[in-house]
Motif scaffolding. Structure first.
Motif, mmCIF file in Angstrom:
data_model
loop_
_atom_site.group_PDB
_atom_site.id
_atom_site.type_symbol
_atom_site.label_atom_id
_atom_site.label_comp_id
_atom_site.label_asym_id
_atom_site.label_seq_id
_atom_site.Cartn_x
_atom_site.Cartn_y
_atom_site.Cartn_z
ATOM 1 N N ARG A 63 0.841 -1.205 0.000
ATOM 2 C CA ARG A 63 0.000 0.000 0.000
ATOM 3 C C ARG A 63 0.875 1.253 0.000
ATOM 4 N NH1 ARG A 63 -5.497 -0.441 2.185
ATOM 5 N NH2 ARG A 63 -5.203 1.563 3.230
ATOM 6 N N ARG A 64 1.944 1.196 0.787
ATOM 7 C CA ARG A 64 2.823 2.357 0.914
ATOM 8 C C ARG A 64 3.692 2.553 -0.331
ATOM 9 N NH1 ARG A 64 5.395 0.450 4.610
ATOM 10 N NH2 ARG A 64 7.371 -0.090 3.604
ATOM 11 N N VAL A 65 4.301 1.471 -0.811
ATOM 12 C CA VAL A 65 5.278 1.587 -1.888
ATOM 13 C C VAL A 65 4.615 1.704 -3.258
ATOM 14 C CG1 VAL A 65 7.165 0.387 -3.067
ATOM 15 C CG2 VAL A 65 7.062 0.401 -0.580
ATOM 16 N N ALA A 66 3.573 0.904 -3.502
ATOM 17 C CA ALA A 66 2.919 0.899 -4.809
ATOM 18 C C ALA A 66 1.762 1.884 -4.894
ATOM 19 C CB ALA A 66 2.417 -0.507 -5.140
ATOM 20 N N GLU A 67 1.370 2.429 -3.746
ATOM 21 C CA GLU A 67 0.282 3.429 -3.681
ATOM 22 C C GLU A 67 -1.019 2.893 -4.282
ATOM 23 O OE1 GLU A 67 1.984 7.735 -3.900
ATOM 24 O OE2 GLU A 67 3.017 6.571 -5.463
ATOM 25 N N VAL A 68 -1.380 1.696 -3.850
ATOM 26 C CA VAL A 68 -2.616 1.050 -4.278
ATOM 27 C C VAL A 68 -3.384 0.634 -3.023
ATOM 28 C CG1 VAL A 68 -3.603 -0.940 -5.488
ATOM 29 C CG2 VAL A 68 -1.598 0.206 -6.426
ATOM 30 N N ASP A 69 -4.706 0.785 -3.068
ATOM 31 C CA ASP A 69 -5.547 0.443 -1.921
ATOM 32 C C ASP A 69 -5.744 -1.069 -1.870
ATOM 33 O OD1 ASP A 69 -7.186 0.555 0.248
ATOM 34 O OD2 ASP A 69 -8.934 1.360 -0.815
#
Length: 287
Positions: A134-140
């Motif tokens: 979630r943090r690195v790829a910025e996906v929920d």
């Protein structure tokens, strides 16, 4: 043999770079990358029975006989995902785990987790990976009980844990650059298809293993007490809670609303006949 550089969108992993960035970070002691294998879980199970130390991670660029829950098979193109298995020994009190340098916290080598609490390990791993991606790829990314990572209602990754003597082998498969035509089932998804900010597998794998390591250390520090470690965060990320579900129990099934995760990681379902605690089963989210 086909060169691993044939598809420039899917470059190979470097064991040297991964080892430099991960070995001796918390719990990781040895990183191996293999070009092809049947199943990393099977490989690590064999190594565990031969006495391999905790903190071993085996990563496959291509798996030819991968297994999911209930022995379901699956496959993906080479270097299109992250497929790896790790060996953990939660009851080991030898110094396989780096001492915690924070003041006031006990050395983790002296903290053992009783086998009765090992059922929480898939949840520990799930929270570690989901939080990191979630943090690195910025996906929920959310979690579907007991062992799936989801983006919306589509499966991104799966987790499989096996107890082997005095250890636990945990396997993970994450879809990273799979294209639509390469998805194993229409209900799957990859980070690329979800519009992730990065699909660099080195970056994603380092983040995932560090996230798993952090969650595992926190869980060990409290002797595997889920309420003091993983469960509050798992409940936040769990997309199953609050949903109407059907749980297939191998020849039987039940329907109701998922209302909680119990202390041992079981799913609590409110049915017409009362509450049931499910330790293993195949969950379908009912629309």
């Amino acid at each position: 043999m086909t060169s691993p550089w044939t598809d420039l969108e899917r470059p190979p992993l470097s064991v040297r770079a991964l080892s430099r960035g991960l070995v001796d970070y918390g719990i990781w002691r040895e990183i191996r990358v293999v070009e092809e294998t049947g199943s990393t879980n099977a490989d690590v199970v064999g190594l565990a029975r031969s006495g391999a130390a905790a903190g071993l991670v085996v990563i496959a660029e291509h798996q030819t006989a991968a297994r999911g829950r209930l022995d379901r098979g699956w496959s993906a193109p080479a270097r299109s995902g992250l497929t790896f298995s790790m060996l953990l020994r939660p009851s080991d009190v030898t110094p396989d785990v780096m001492p915690d340098l924070q003041v006031g916290l006990p050395p983790l080598a002296s903290v053992a987790v009783p086998p009765a609490r090992w059922s929480l390990l898939p949840l520990v791993v799930g929270v570690g990976i989901a939080s990191a991606l979630r943090r690195v790829a910025e996906v929920d990314i959310g979690l579907k009980w007991p062992n799936d990572l989801m983006i919306g209602d589509r499966k991104l990754a799966g987790i499989l844990a096996e107890v082997v003597d005095d250890g636990v082998v945990v396997g993970v498969g994450v879809n990273v650059t799979l294209r639509k035509a390469e998805l194993p089932v229409p209900t799957a998804i990859s980070l690329a298809l979800a519009g992730a900010s990065t699909t660099d597998r080195d970056t994603l794998l380092r983040a995932a293993l560090r996230g798993i390591g952090d969650e595992y250390l926190a869980w060990r520090r409290v002797e595997g007490d889920g309420e003091l470690s993983v469960l509050p965060r798992y409940r936040e990320l769990c997309m199953t809670l609050g949903r109407d579900v059907r749980v297939d129990l191998g020849g039987d099934s039940l329907e109701g609303r998922a209302v909680d995760i119990s202390a041992d990681g079981s799913l609590v379902v409110e049915t017409s006949a009362g509450r049931r605690s499910i330790s293993a089963g195949d969950v379908v989210h009912v629309r």
